[in-house]
Design a protein around this motif. Structure first.
Motif, PDB file in Angstrom:
ATOM      1  N   GLY A 111       0.801  -1.226   0.000  1.00 59.26           N
ATOM      2  CA  GLY A 111       0.000   0.000   0.000  1.00 59.26           C
ATOM      3  C   GLY A 111       0.823   1.260   0.000  1.00 59.26           C
ATOM      4  O   GLY A 111       2.044   1.237  -0.152  1.00 59.26           O
ATOM      5  N   MET A 112       0.117   2.363   0.182  1.00 55.70           N
ATOM      6  CA  MET A 112       0.671   3.704  -0.024  1.00 55.70           C
ATOM      7  C   MET A 112       1.758   4.090   0.968  1.00 55.70           C
ATOM      8  O   MET A 112       2.615   4.884   0.665  1.00 55.70           O
ATOM      9  N   ARG A 113       1.644   3.613   2.198  1.00 55.85           N
ATOM     10  CA  ARG A 113       2.530   4.136   3.238  1.00 55.85           C
ATOM     11  C   ARG A 113       3.756   3.264   3.477  1.00 55.85           C
ATOM     12  O   ARG A 113       4.481   3.456   4.455  1.00 55.85           O
ATOM     13  N   ALA A 114       3.997   2.319   2.562  1.00 61.54           N
ATOM     14  CA  ALA A 114       5.114   1.378   2.757  1.00 61.54           C
ATOM     15  C   ALA A 114       6.460   2.089   2.759  1.00 61.54           C
ATOM     16  O   ALA A 114       7.397   1.656   3.435  1.00 61.54           O
ATOM     17  N   VAL A 115       6.578   3.179   2.011  1.00 63.90           N
ATOM     18  CA  VAL A 115       7.883   3.845   1.894  1.00 63.90           C
ATOM     19  C   VAL A 115       8.399   4.307   3.251  1.00 63.90           C
ATOM     20  O   VAL A 115       9.592   4.203   3.539  1.00 63.90           O
ATOM     21  N   LYS A 116       7.518   4.750   4.128  1.00 65.05           N
ATOM     22  CA  LYS A 116       7.965   5.148   5.464  1.00 65.05           C
ATOM     23  C   LYS A 116       7.764   4.034   6.489  1.00 65.05           C
ATOM     24  O   LYS A 116       8.611   3.819   7.342  1.00 65.05           O
ATOM     25  N   TYR A 117       6.639   3.339   6.421  1.00 66.79           N
ATOM     26  CA  TYR A 117       6.242   2.477   7.530  1.00 66.79           C
ATOM     27  C   TYR A 117       6.379   0.980   7.281  1.00 66.79           C
ATOM     28  O   TYR A 117       6.147   0.183   8.181  1.00 66.79           O
ATOM     29  N   GLY A 118       6.718   0.586   6.051  1.00 65.34           N
ATOM     30  CA  GLY A 118       6.810  -0.850   5.778  1.00 65.34           C
ATOM     31  C   GLY A 118       5.467  -1.445   5.391  1.00 65.34           C
ATOM     32  O   GLY A 118       4.499  -0.719   5.133  1.00 65.34           O
ATOM     33  N   VAL A 119       5.423  -2.766   5.348  1.00 63.81           N
ATOM     34  CA  VAL A 119       4.264  -3.485   4.823  1.00 63.81           C
ATOM     35  C   VAL A 119       3.614  -4.323   5.932  1.00 63.81           C
ATOM     36  O   VAL A 119       4.040  -4.281   7.088  1.00 63.81           O
ATOM     37  N   THR A 120       2.616  -5.093   5.580  1.00 59.22           N
ATOM     38  CA  THR A 120       1.882  -5.894   6.579  1.00 59.22           C
ATOM     39  C   THR A 120       2.837  -6.715   7.451  1.00 59.22           C
ATOM     40  O   THR A 120       2.705  -6.744   8.672  1.00 59.22           O
ATOM     41  N   ARG A 121       3.804  -7.371   6.785  1.00 59.38           N
ATOM     42  CA  ARG A 121       4.799  -8.178   7.497  1.00 59.38           C
ATOM     43  C   ARG A 121       5.375  -7.472   8.727  1.00 59.38           C
ATOM     44  O   ARG A 121       5.591  -8.091   9.773  1.00 59.38           O
ATOM     45  N   ASP A 122       5.609  -6.185   8.590  1.00 59.58           N
ATOM     46  CA  ASP A 122       6.259  -5.427   9.663  1.00 59.58           C
ATOM     47  C   ASP A 122       5.329  -5.159  10.851  1.00 59.58           C
ATOM     48  O   ASP A 122       5.769  -4.641  11.874  1.00 59.58           O
ATOM     49  N   TYR A 123       4.051  -5.476  10.707  1.00 56.86           N
ATOM     50  CA  TYR A 123       3.090  -5.190  11.777  1.00 56.86           C
ATOM     51  C   TYR A 123       2.410  -6.435  12.325  1.00 56.86           C
ATOM     52  O   TYR A 123       1.476  -6.328  13.110  1.00 56.86           O
ATOM     53  N   VAL A 124       2.883  -7.615  11.916  1.00 60.15           N
ATOM     54  CA  VAL A 124       2.320  -8.851  12.457  1.00 60.15           C
ATOM     55  C   VAL A 124       3.204  -9.329  13.596  1.00 60.15           C
ATOM     56  O   VAL A 124       4.376  -9.631  13.386  1.00 60.15           O
ATOM     57  N   ARG A 125       2.642  -9.372  14.800  1.00 63.84           N
ATOM     58  CA  ARG A 125       3.415  -9.864  15.947  1.00 63.84           C
ATOM     59  C   ARG A 125       3.235 -11.364  16.112  1.00 63.84           C
ATOM     60  O   ARG A 125       4.176 -12.070  16.388  1.00 63.84           O
ATOM     61  N   GLU A 126       2.001 -11.823  16.001  1.00 61.79           N
ATOM     62  CA  GLU A 126       1.729 -13.231  16.292  1.00 61.79           C
ATOM     63  C   GLU A 126       0.574 -13.711  15.435  1.00 61.79           C
ATOM     64  O   GLU A 126      -0.357 -12.948  15.163  1.00 61.79           O
ATOM     65  N   LEU A 127       0.651 -14.950  15.002  1.00 56.82           N
ATOM     66  CA  LEU A 127      -0.418 -15.567  14.218  1.00 56.82           C
ATOM     67  C   LEU A 127      -0.791 -16.896  14.859  1.00 56.82           C
ATOM     68  O   LEU A 127       0.091 -17.668  15.223  1.00 56.82           O
ATOM     69  N   ASP A 128      -2.084 -17.162  14.954  1.00 54.73           N
ATOM     70  CA  ASP A 128      -2.545 -18.516  15.253  1.00 54.73           C
ATOM     71  C   ASP A 128      -2.932 -19.134  13.919  1.00 54.73           C
ATOM     72  O   ASP A 128      -3.704 -18.533  13.165  1.00 54.73           O
ATOM     73  N   VAL A 129      -2.396 -20.304  13.627  1.00 56.80           N
ATOM     74  CA  VAL A 129      -2.754 -20.951  12.367  1.00 56.80           C
ATOM     75  C   VAL A 129      -3.185 -22.393  12.615  1.00 56.80           C
ATOM     76  O   VAL A 129      -2.791 -23.022  13.594  1.00 56.80           O
ATOM     77  N   VAL A 130      -4.005 -22.888  11.694  1.00 56.00           N
ATOM     78  CA  VAL A 130      -4.350 -24.310  11.656  1.00 56.00           C
ATOM     79  C   VAL A 130      -3.615 -24.877  10.451  1.00 56.00           C
ATOM     80  O   VAL A 130      -3.687 -24.331   9.348  1.00 56.00           O
ATOM     81  N   LEU A 131      -2.880 -25.955  10.696  1.00 50.59           N
ATOM     82  CA  LEU A 131      -2.099 -26.558   9.613  1.00 50.59           C
ATOM     83  C   LEU A 131      -2.972 -27.514   8.791  1.00 50.59           C
ATOM     84  O   LEU A 131      -4.123 -27.778   9.136  1.00 50.59           O
ATOM     85  N   ALA A 132      -2.382 -28.041   7.738  1.00 52.49           N
ATOM     86  CA  ALA A 132      -3.123 -28.878   6.778  1.00 52.49           C
ATOM     87  C   ALA A 132      -3.705 -30.142   7.404  1.00 52.49           C
ATOM     88  O   ALA A 132      -4.680 -30.689   6.907  1.00 52.49           O
ATOM     89  N   ASN A 133      -3.115 -30.601   8.495  1.00 58.49           N
ATOM     90  CA  ASN A 133      -3.638 -31.823   9.140  1.00 58.49           C
ATOM     91  C   ASN A 133      -4.560 -31.495  10.315  1.00 58.49           C
ATOM     92  O   ASN A 133      -4.966 -32.385  11.048  1.00 58.49           O
ATOM     93  N   GLY A 134      -4.856 -30.212  10.499  1.00 55.41           N
ATOM     94  CA  GLY A 134      -5.747 -29.818  11.584  1.00 55.41           C
ATOM     95  C   GLY A 134      -5.030 -29.448  12.865  1.00 55.41           C
ATOM     96  O   GLY A 134      -5.651 -28.993  13.832  1.00 55.41           O
ATOM     97  N   GLU A 135      -3.711 -29.625  12.871  1.00 53.39           N
ATOM     98  CA  GLU A 135      -2.934 -29.270  14.056  1.00 53.39           C
ATOM     99  C   GLU A 135      -2.883 -27.738  14.206  1.00 53.39           C
ATOM    100  O   GLU A 135      -2.856 -27.023  13.203  1.00 53.39           O
ATOM    101  N   GLU A 136      -2.843 -27.259  15.456  1.00 48.80           N
ATOM    102  CA  GLU A 136      -2.781 -25.814  15.676  1.00 48.80           C
ATOM    103  C   GLU A 136      -1.364 -25.369  16.014  1.00 48.80           C
ATOM    104  O   GLU A 136      -0.596 -26.126  16.580  1.00 48.80           O
ATOM    105  N   MET A 137      -1.064 -24.129  15.684  1.00 49.30           N
ATOM    106  CA  MET A 137       0.301 -23.627  15.856  1.00 49.30           C
ATOM    107  C   MET A 137       0.263 -22.120  16.080  1.00 49.30           C
ATOM    108  O   MET A 137      -0.577 -21.423  15.504  1.00 49.30           O
ATOM    109  N   LYS A 138       1.186 -21.644  16.911  1.00 48.95           N
ATOM    110  CA  LYS A 138       1.361 -20.200  17.109  1.00 48.95           C
ATOM    111  C   LYS A 138       2.673 -19.792  16.460  1.00 48.95           C
ATOM    112  O   LYS A 138       3.683 -20.454  16.634  1.00 48.95           O
ATOM    113  N   LEU A 139       2.670 -18.674  15.733  1.00 50.74           N
ATOM    114  CA  LEU A 139       3.893 -18.181  15.086  1.00 50.74           C
ATOM    115  C   LEU A 139       4.172 -16.784  15.609  1.00 50.74           C
ATOM    116  O   LEU A 139       3.254 -15.974  15.711  1.00 50.74           O
TER     117      LEU A 139
END
Lengths: 468, 468
Positions: free
Chosen positions: A158-186
């Motif tokens: 997006g527009m403000r990446a030049v100063k502030y970066g992109v989505t990656r730079d604002y993700v602290r933690e993700l909860d995900v479900v893997l392909a086999n249904g297992e849960e994981m925190k990143l």
């Protein structure tokens, strides 16, 4: 669209699925599936789907994934459906897990400046919620109706990446479900880490191929106290993009640094019956500066002007009048819509090192002369991300358009590669950029990506046939 | 140290190695290996080495890696040897590839603000070189004698992470040699990417277990125009760390935000025969603000004072006098040395979410009361990264010290885990934090890290037995 594929799911299994998602309006099977899920406007031919489920909880997602394993179905995770690369297009009888009902803003922790949201929350809702609290979520992709889960899946920019970066730079933690249904925190709420491999960044931008995000913890920052935009008009795009390098080098620290040609903004002016606040020159930069005081912004605006004057600036129009500011940004936002309304086209999302923006732009003009297809470019000059539109214009014959278009795209991606660029800066590879991505990526890099996919999702259950 | 392991390398192979690295002072085999490579002050027992080679080019590295494959040797890549986690400690007859002779600053491209360096260039050399050109490489780990390749391998952090981020945020591109001798490029000069999996961030912080870095392209930024430091004195560390949250929330935007107790700085004062510029209170914050003008820094310094006053600030001492500034930072820099000179100790590198710094600190004081071991904490309050020193004091009996120390460490890491923290913020896991890391990391995360290691380095040739 292909014929609906034949999926062998027993009556008992079908009942199992219905028990999992008991509300009728949250489960569509076979020919009940709304059209919207079956087509993708960016993909010429899409396959059919087995079913669409709209879970409301992580537990329902886990159940759905386990069901997909049992019935041997592939899974497409879908957010708001605003993707531009066909990453959620059906290919062959998948189960769509549409998370847009998981749309709760769960928590805001002011102490750690962390906002916890479900993946279906829209970007615009995130921005509005947090700005009311006096904080700021900087990533600003064009579509405010995109889901935050989709933003994470594509590492939206997006527009403000030049100063502030992109989505990656604002993700602290993700909860995900893997392909086999297992849960994981990143990731974690910790600001620094040197504790093992960085799995979080591997999942961000993986376009639903490695896991299904169920919860997102975002970093927010204090809201800047003030901001001011301005238009810088130049005789040509080379001057404008050369000025960008000087502006960045001199520490002007712009929040946004957009570029477009007069031709492009004229389309938007015509389409919207509004006049752009500068009518001089042939190429523009639209710039925002923000900061902790008016004095700081004004000082940097002066520095901006000095930098631009080294590159034959024609005029600098500070948008101090709110109406002018609104008009300028509105016309910029509606650029793509104006091109779309004007003619059939393909919008690219290429990125090159910032010193090569004008080389690439010149090349689009050469291709235009050679092919007769009008090429309209605009984009984020501050980070080298162009959106080049290859337009059909008045070509009547379908085959002629397709041949010319494909020829131009092949040459353009080849040039981007030559300049050290990439096929996608912020939209993702999905289905439509896959052949170009595979061509532009070294074999060893592709091989490692494929191996990583294979160890995390050995059955290729999650969004198969996307990216590579 | 263990016995030198027996490595079966034939005379012909030995000759082959000597042909590869023809200078005598660049190859040490068996008992010619200098002591320095065989011991690690942070690891109680280290294994032997087969040889140490000092390549000068990527081509030599490729040859050495191919030789290691042929002779079935493991490889340890080593930079300046300043690591604090035993990541380069020998375990069982490895070939050390010491890259410190690959120490050329290759290129500075002002247009893209990219600095290209070989991995053996020292951090201090990078900083000095680029600041002379009017640009800034923000990561600032304590040791200026660490190599930039080592900084990448550990994702080194440092003092300025609170405003500018860590090494990861400044790596644009890496050239690496993989375990089989194949070469690979990670990342690019493009500022944005949504083009496939993020392999670059996977390699950064992988402590030499995935590849050998041969060239690094770093992002630099314009040098801030001005900066000013200050000391904020408080009655206790809880007030100081609570003030940190308010300072960050209010948008003071500090470049550095260090904390320490009076007890700790007193050790450094005594050791260096200097007086810290504040003698009031029991806990300190040492803060730097930088910016594009004196006015901006002064305005934020006022905001800092107002924020700190909400938490019983005793005094704010702006370090406008260069001598005071130097003294304050010199004493801070020499804190760890002072503790080391005072007694045997273990220095940790833990990180917790910033709202938990004072909870963790309180817990170290409880453990001190319980165990009798003095616990000294200092660190980067702005990003939750503490360096807690568990000190031996006057315990004479070796076994008693080891038992107490291990008990305290186990309890501390357990508490850090409970608070959502991590064992290493910036030093890496290496050998010495491996058991704690494995305990604190979810099985599924460890399993995926191991699987990724196995597909990128199937023979476990690169730095085996490190991290996990």
């Amino acid at each position: 669209m292909k014929e609906q594929p034949i999926i062998s799911v027993s009556a008992a299994e079908m009942q199992q699925l219905k028990n999992m998602i008991p509300d009728e309006e949250r489960l569509f099977i076979g020919d009940q599936i709304p059209e919207d899920y079956l087509y993708d406007e960016y993909v010429e031919e899409t396959g059919g789907l087995f079913a669409v489920a709209l879970p409301k909880t992580k537990e329902e997602i886990v159940q759905l994934v386990k069901f997909a394993n049992q019935a041997d179905l592939s899974i497409i995770t879908r957010g708001a459906g605003t993707g531009l690369s066909g990453a959620t297009a059906p290919t062959n009888g998948e189960l769509v897990i549409d998370v847009h009902l998981m749309n709760q803003i769960v928590d805001f922790d002011e102490k750690t400046m962390t906002l916890t949201v479900e993946p279906g929350v829209l970007l615009g809702e995130v921005q509005e919620f947090i700005e009311k609290k006096g904080f700021f979520y900087p990533p600003d992709p064009g579509s405010k109706h995109s889901s935050i889960g989709g933003n994470v899946a594509t590492n939206a920019g997006g527009m403000r990446a030049v100063k502030y970066g992109v989505t990656r730079d604002y993700v602290r933690e993700l909860d995900v479900v893997l392909a086999n249904g297992e849960e994981m925190k990143l990731g974690s709420l910790n600001i620094k880490s040197s504790s093992g491999y960085d799995l979080k960044d591997l999942f961000i931008g993986s376009e639903g191929t490695l896991g299904i995000t169920t919860l997102i913890k975002l970093k927010v920052i204090p809201l800047p106290k003030t901001s001011l935009s301005a238009i810088a008009a130049f005789e040509n795009l080379k001057d404008a993009t050369d000025a960008v390098l000087t502006i960045l080098k001199n520490g002007v620290d712009p929040t946004a640094l957009e570029f477009f040609e007069k031709e492009a903004i004229e389309m938007s002016e015509k389409d919207n019956h509004l006049a752009f606040p500068s009518q001089k020159g042939q190429a523009y930069l639209l710039i925002t500066l923000d900061g902790d005081s008016t004095a700081s912004v004004e000082r940097r605006m002066k520095l901006l002007e000095e930098s631009a004057l080294q590159h034959h600036l024609i005029e600098l129009v500070p948008l101090t009048n709110p109406e002018d500011d609104h008009t300028a940004w509105f016309l910029r936002d509606k650029l793509l819509t104006a091109v779309v309304n004007y003619t059939e086209q393909v919008t690219m999302d290429e990125v090159v090192p910032i010193n090569h923006v004008s080389t690439l732009y010149q090349y689009t003009k050469e291709l235009q002369a050679e092919s007769g297809l009008e090429m309209i470019s605009f984009g984020h000059a501050g980070d080298g991300n162009l959106h080049t539109c290859v337009t059909r214009g008045d070509i009547q014959d379908q085959a002629e358009w397709e041949n010319k278009r494909d020829d131009v795209l092949t040459k353009l991606y080849h040039k981007i590669d030559e300049l050290g660029g990439l096929p996608s800066a912020e939209h993702g590879i999905g289905l439509i950029k896959k052949p170009y991505f595979e061509k532009m990526t070294a074999d060893i890099n592709l091989a490692i990506m494929r191996k990583i996919k294979a160890v995390i999702d050995p059955d290729h259950r999650l969004n198969p046939s996307k990216i590579f």
